[in-house]
Structure formats: C-alpha cells, structure tokens
Write a protein that holds these residues in place. Structure first.
Motif, short mmCIF file in Angstrom:
data_model
loop_
_atom_site.label_atom_id
_atom_site.label_comp_id
_atom_site.label_asym_id
_atom_site.label_seq_id
_atom_site.Cartn_x
_atom_site.Cartn_y
_atom_site.Cartn_z
N ALA A 31 0.83 -1.22 0.00
CA ALA A 31 0.00 0.00 0.00
C ALA A 31 0.86 1.26 0.00
CB ALA A 31 -0.95 -0.01 1.20
N MET A 32 2.00 1.21 0.67
CA MET A 32 2.88 2.38 0.72
C MET A 32 3.36 2.75 -0.68
SD MET A 32 5.27 2.22 4.12
CE MET A 32 5.45 0.46 4.43
N LEU A 33 3.82 1.75 -1.42
CA LEU A 33 4.31 2.03 -2.78
C LEU A 33 3.17 2.31 -3.75
CD1 LEU A 33 7.33 -0.37 -3.32
CD2 LEU A 33 7.34 2.11 -3.28
N HIS A 34 2.03 1.68 -3.51
CA HIS A 34 0.85 1.95 -4.36
C HIS A 34 0.48 3.42 -4.28
CE1 HIS A 34 -3.28 1.80 -5.90
NE2 HIS A 34 -3.00 0.59 -6.41
N GLU A 35 0.52 3.99 -3.09
CA GLU A 35 0.21 5.41 -2.92
C GLU A 35 1.21 6.27 -3.67
OE1 GLU A 35 -0.68 8.59 0.69
OE2 GLU A 35 0.91 7.11 0.93
N LEU A 36 2.49 5.88 -3.63
CA LEU A 36 3.51 6.63 -4.35
C LEU A 36 3.22 6.64 -5.85
CD1 LEU A 36 6.47 7.95 -4.19
CD2 LEU A 36 7.25 5.68 -4.91
N LEU A 37 2.78 5.50 -6.40
CA LEU A 37 2.57 5.37 -7.83
C LEU A 37 1.23 5.94 -8.29
CD1 LEU A 37 3.88 1.71 -8.16
CD2 LEU A 37 5.03 3.75 -9.03
N TYR A 38 0.16 5.65 -7.54
CA TYR A 38 -1.19 6.01 -7.99
C TYR A 38 -1.80 7.19 -7.24
CZ TYR A 38 -1.29 1.72 -10.78
OH TYR A 38 -1.04 0.75 -11.71
N THR A 82 -6.81 -6.36 -4.04
CA THR A 82 -5.37 -6.62 -4.15
C THR A 82 -4.72 -5.39 -4.76
OG1 THR A 82 -5.79 -8.99 -4.53
CG2 THR A 82 -3.61 -8.16 -5.11
N LEU A 83 -4.03 -4.63 -3.93
CA LEU A 83 -3.34 -3.44 -4.43
C LEU A 83 -2.07 -3.81 -5.17
CD1 LEU A 83 -3.72 -1.10 -1.31
CD2 LEU A 83 -5.08 -1.11 -3.41
N GLY A 84 -1.52 -4.96 -4.83
CA GLY A 84 -0.30 -5.41 -5.49
C GLY A 84 0.12 -6.76 -4.96
N ILE A 85 1.18 -7.29 -5.56
CA ILE A 85 1.67 -8.62 -5.20
C ILE A 85 3.19 -8.58 -5.15
CG2 ILE A 85 1.87 -11.03 -5.99
CD1 ILE A 85 -0.83 -10.60 -7.46
N VAL A 86 3.76 -9.21 -4.14
CA VAL A 86 5.21 -9.40 -4.09
C VAL A 86 5.52 -10.69 -4.85
CG1 VAL A 86 7.22 -9.81 -2.62
CG2 VAL A 86 5.45 -8.19 -1.90
N PRO A 113 17.49 -7.35 -1.73
CA PRO A 113 18.18 -8.54 -2.24
C PRO A 113 17.50 -9.13 -3.46
CG PRO A 113 17.69 -8.73 0.11
CD PRO A 113 16.93 -7.56 -0.40
N MET A 114 18.24 -9.98 -4.15
CA MET A 114 17.68 -10.72 -5.28
C MET A 114 16.46 -11.52 -4.81
SD MET A 114 19.21 -10.28 -8.09
CE MET A 114 20.25 -8.83 -8.13
N GLY A 115 15.46 -11.60 -5.68
CA GLY A 115 14.30 -12.43 -5.36
C GLY A 115 13.09 -11.66 -4.91
N ILE A 116 13.06 -10.33 -5.16
CA ILE A 116 11.85 -9.59 -4.82
C ILE A 116 11.46 -8.66 -5.97
CG2 ILE A 116 13.24 -7.93 -3.47
CD1 ILE A 116 10.64 -7.36 -1.87
N GLY A 117 10.33 -8.98 -6.59
CA GLY A 117 9.72 -8.13 -7.60
C GLY A 117 8.35 -7.70 -7.09
N LEU A 118 7.76 -6.73 -7.77
CA LEU A 118 6.49 -6.17 -7.29
C LEU A 118 5.60 -5.85 -8.49
CD1 LEU A 118 8.29 -3.65 -4.98
CD2 LEU A 118 6.93 -5.55 -4.09
N ILE A 119 4.32 -6.11 -8.34
CA ILE A 119 3.35 -5.65 -9.32
C ILE A 119 2.22 -4.94 -8.58
CG2 ILE A 119 2.19 -7.93 -9.37
CD1 ILE A 119 1.38 -7.20 -12.28
N PHE A 120 1.78 -3.83 -9.16
CA PHE A 120 0.73 -3.01 -8.55
C PHE A 120 -0.42 -2.86 -9.54
CE2 PHE A 120 4.83 -1.86 -6.88
CZ PHE A 120 4.63 -1.84 -5.52
N PHE A 121 -1.64 -2.78 -9.00
CA PHE A 121 -2.84 -2.68 -9.82
C PHE A 121 -3.59 -1.39 -9.50
CE2 PHE A 121 -2.12 -7.25 -9.05
CZ PHE A 121 -1.93 -7.68 -10.35
N ARG A 122 -3.96 -0.65 -10.55
CA ARG A 122 -4.74 0.58 -10.33
C ARG A 122 -6.10 0.24 -9.74
NH1 ARG A 122 -7.78 3.75 -14.29
NH2 ARG A 122 -6.99 2.32 -15.85
N ASN A 123 -6.72 -0.80 -10.27
CA ASN A 123 -8.02 -1.26 -9.77
C ASN A 123 -7.79 -2.43 -8.83
OD1 ASN A 123 -10.54 -2.43 -9.36
ND2 ASN A 123 -11.25 -2.03 -11.44
N PRO A 124 -8.15 -2.32 -7.57
CA PRO A 124 -7.91 -3.40 -6.60
C PRO A 124 -8.60 -4.71 -6.95
CG PRO A 124 -8.49 -1.35 -5.47
CD PRO A 124 -8.77 -1.14 -6.92
#
Length: 513
Positions: free
Chosen positions: A133-140, A157-161, A323-334
């Motif tokens: 949610a913290m990064l979602h606010e930064l982006l959206y 779902t605001l996003g997924i690790v 570290p290696m092994g962490i990606g993120l996807i964020f969705f405008r519509n939850p």
C-alpha cells in the motif's frame, strides 16, 4: 539404536534445535568481511578454470564438517564471486546492499514464514499488504480513504510481491489476457493469432517469455521501433493499432517501458495511457528499473502518466536496493487480480485473506520484510537522493566520454544508464558504414570480455538498433549507475583500462577490414 544412528540423531538435534552461534557462522562473518574488502570485481579467470574448480561431485555420504565446508567456500567460491559492491562494478542493475539487509535476512530465514496463506504467515500477510500500500500510494496517489478501504479487504489486491520482475510481468499479462478472454483458463487457448500484445522493441525479454507461458505465442508479440530518443515511436504505434484493428486482432495489452534495460529510456507514458484508453486496451508499464524514480521530487516527472497504468512492475532488487528475489506488481483497480484468482479447500479458501489466491507462485517467503525495512529505514527523501545522484553521475560521465577521441557516446542517459563504444584509431573520424560497424561490434565484444576476465572492473555490453545508425545492430558498452559508491574517478579508471586492453588486442585477428 546403534552407535551410528545415535551419532546421526545427535547431529540432527544440534542442527535443528540448537540455534546458537556455530563455527560456520563465526567463520562466515570473517570471510565475508574479507570478501567485501576486496577492491577488484573478481579474481582473474576463464571458463576452463571454473570448470576445473567445480568438477562433477557425488553427494557426500557422511557430509562435510563445518570447517571443511567453510574452507571450500573460502578457497573456491568467494575468490571468483562477483563483488557487486566494488565501485568499479557498473555494468548491471545490481548493487551493494544497505548494511541492515543481512540482519533482515536472518529474520526472514529464521521465521521462515510462508505467505501463501495466513496459517503459515499470519502477521507477515498483513505486513506485506501494508508495504504494498505504501508504494501503491507513491505510484497512484489515491486518497487516504481508498487505502483504508482496500489495504486489508479480502476482495482487494493493491499489489503482489513476486520473486522478480519476470513473474510480475507475467502476472500483468495473465490479468490482461483473462480480461480479454474471460473463459480462457477454463477452455484453453483461443485461436492462434487472434490476440496480440504491443510493446517497444526495447521491451524486456520477459514479455516474450510471458507470451509463451500464457499460450499467446511469442510470434503474437508486436514490437514497435523506437525514435531518436530510444522511446517507442508513437506514429508507428498508431499505425500498428490501426493495422491490428483492420485484421480484427484483439489487442490484449499495450506495454510501456519505464527504464529500458539497454539504455534506461522511458516511453511517453502519458501518451500511451491516452492511446490505450481510447482503444480500451489494458495498459501495463514495465518500470522494473525506473519505477523508483517516483521517489525523487526532481525526476518524478519522467514517469508522468504511470498513474494511469492498469498495472505496474517494479523490481525491488534494483533501485530499491533490496536482495535478489523480490519483484512487485501493482494494480490501479484493486479488483484486477481477481481475474487470476484460484482457490483450494486446504488453503486459499474463497473467503480467506490468503495472499496465494491471486499469485502465480504458491509457497513464497516473506520478502516484504526487506521492502518494509528499505522504505522505513531509508525513507522517501534518501531514496530520492540515491536516484538523483545516479542520474547526475551518469550525465557527467556521458559528457566526459563525449569529449574523448577514442570513444563514442551512443546514447545520452535519460536516467542512469548509457551506451558507448571504443573506436580503434583506424576508424576514427571516418564514416561508420555497415562493414565498419560490424568490425566495431566484434572489437567491442572482445574488449568487454577481456575486461571482465581481468576482474579489476566491469561494464556489460548489449546490442541495440539505434535510429541514428539506420537501425543497424550496434554493440555498445553499457554503464549502469546503480551502486551509490561509484565515483567519477572510477569511470576514469575503467576508460583507461579499456584503452590499455584495446592496445593489446590483435586487431587483424578479430577484424575483417
């Protein structure tokens, strides 16, 4: 139980129950300190050396002692491991990590939370949702009420690790595909060639992977050429969409690039968003590299329009310094991620808040601990400073290379990546023909390989099709300013080393002039 059995039982009890400091942990700390103090990227090597050091081995029956194991690490692994923390390592999107990360790693592994379900990752589930949610606010930048409503709602779902940007991009295209074909996961892949995805020719190779995995077919990925600024050519894009419509092809997604892997360029996201909206196309932005630029007040404008994307990919292990092994996807519509939701009777049940309901990956570690640590211990202001310094150093370095007679600047950095190449004397101040460029391509590949094998410093290389060279394949040496420890003097050292290595290359052996 015989004597051997008792010995094994004692060993296993020690390994699994006794969590005190061991010989291994004490020695590991010592050899890691020695490794980090190294000034070179790696020990000089070639592939045959590596093959001899790491030959085939059977699984040891008795197992090594801790001392034997640590000796192997010290003698064989660490001397040749790439030291990404050295300031002369500036060729890939990998950097030294903040000093607190190793302690968070102990927390991640010791707690061993599995965030696929609340039962094995109780507080970790909510901790992850908070970080997202913290990064979602930064982006959206939605209002606070939006986040209070959706942060922990079971249908939102605001996003997924994920384990990386590749899985994040695949997730985005899975959502886009399922929106276009609501029954595809039940009935299977539709007619070949019916659905296409459009992106720039500088789109990441993970997009092609996603096309194959999702049954869309890599041949149905349409790549649009770039313009003089290495951004997707908008006029060609519009023509491409019109052609698709005439052929009655369904455009599943339009992908914008925010920080191309090759040269760091950013597509005109605002314009792409308008085009996608006009044609009702799912709009995804691959900001694996450039997404964190939003943390900089100075350069956030480069990502104008990203807030209009249906989904956004960011790699935590790049400019968030995780570290290696962490990606993120964020969705405008939850609700978007519900397009890929799955349930099971023993976990991820319909009315649960289990994170695994809407992830491609099943069992997954609590890597959101790293994200929380980075966001809270570094903070927006200091992250922004890191971004700004990287871009400023790239600009300074590129301008310096532009003044050199024996090097050619190929791309000027929009962010903190740029390309250049070495020009042997025979080709200086002469027109660059197709034959000339082929020779330069070969020479620069050899130069990069020699520098890498020497181990003192590292830049990578890539092959791009630049408009100013009539879209001919051009091999460029690639500088990536990710490491905060890099100084301008480090570039001077790399340039001087490349000069010396170039002089030692037998020109006639590699060139056909």
């Amino acid at each position: 139980m015989n004597t051997k059995g008792k010995q094994i039982q004692t060993f296993l009890k020690t390994v699994f129950k006794n969590q005190k400091t061991t010989v291994l942990s004490k020695k590991m700390e010592k050899i890691l300190r020695s490794y980090m103090a190294r000034k070179n990227v790696s020990k000089k090597y070639n592939q045959k050396d590596m093959e001899q050091i790491f030959p085939f081995q059977s699984i040891p029956n008795e197992g090594y002692s801790e001392r034997e194991y640590i000796t192997e690490l010290e003698d064989k692994l660490l001397p040749y491991a790439t030291n990404v923390g050295v300031s002369k390592f500036m060729g890939h999107m990998t950097s030294i990590l903040p000093n607190f990360i190793s302690n968070i790693a102990i927390l991640v592994t010791s707690l061993n939370q599995n965030v696929v379900k609340v039962e094995t990752g109780q507080s970790a589930t909510f901790y992850e949702r908070q970080a997202i949610a913290m990064l979602h606010e930064l982006l959206y930048n939605h209002k606070k009420d939006f986040y209070n409503k959706h942060i922990h709602h079971i249908d939102s779902t605001l996003g997924i690790v994920t384990s990386g940007g590749t899985i994040a991009n695949i997730t985005a295209l899975q959502c886009a595909r399922n929106r276009t074909y609501p029954q595809i996961e039940k009935k299977g892949v539709y007619n070949e060639g019916e659905g296409v995805v459009i992106c720039s020719e500088l789109g990441h190779y993970s997009i092609k992977k996603a096309m194959g995995i999702l049954g869309l077919g890599s041949q149905n990925l349409i790549t649009v050429p770039t313009d003089d600024s290495n951004k997707i050519d908008i006029e060609v894009l519009k023509e491409t969409i019109q052609k698709c419509q005439k052929k009655k092809l369904k455009i599943i997604a339009l992908i914008g690039v925010a920080g191309s892997t090759e040269c760091g360029s950013i597509d005109p996201l605002d314009t792409l968003a308008e085009i996608a909206d006009t044609h009702n196309i799912y709009f995804h932005v691959d900001a694996a590299w450039g997404g964190p630029i939003k943390l900089s007040d100075t350069y956030a404008h480069l990502l104008k329009g990203i807030e209009k994307a249906d989904s956004i990919t960011i790699d935590g292990h790049k400019q968030l310094y995780l570290p290696m092994g962490i990606g993120l996807i964020f969705f405008r519509n939850p609700q978007t991620a519900k397009l890929i939701e799955k349930q099971s009777e023993y976990i991820i049940r319909k009315n649960s808040i289990d994170l695994g309901k809407r992830t491609i990956e099943g069992s997954r570690p609590a890597h959101s601990f790293y994200l929380q640590a980075g966001l809270k211990l570094i903070g927006k202001q200091k992250y922004g400073w890191l971004i700004e310094k990287g871009i400023e150093k790239a600009n300074t370095m590129a301008l310096y290379i532009k003044t050199l007679e024996d090097f050619e600047l190929l791309t000027f950095p929009e962010t903190n990546i740029f390309l250049y190449r070495y020009i042997p004397e025979i080709f200086r101040n002469k027109p660059k023909t197709k034959t000339t460029n082929n020779c330069l391509n070969t020479f620069n590949k050899i130069l990069q390989k020699k520098q890498m094998e020497a181990g003192y410093s590292f830049v990578s290389y890539t092959t791009v099709s630049l408009k100013k060279y009539h879209k001919e394949p051009i091999v460029g040496l690639r500088i990536v300013l990710a490491n905060p420890l890099v100084e301008i003097t480090d570039l001077n050292s790399i340039i001087e080393e490349q000069r010396q290595l170039a002089e030692g290359i037998n020109f006639s052996q590699y060139m056909l002039v």
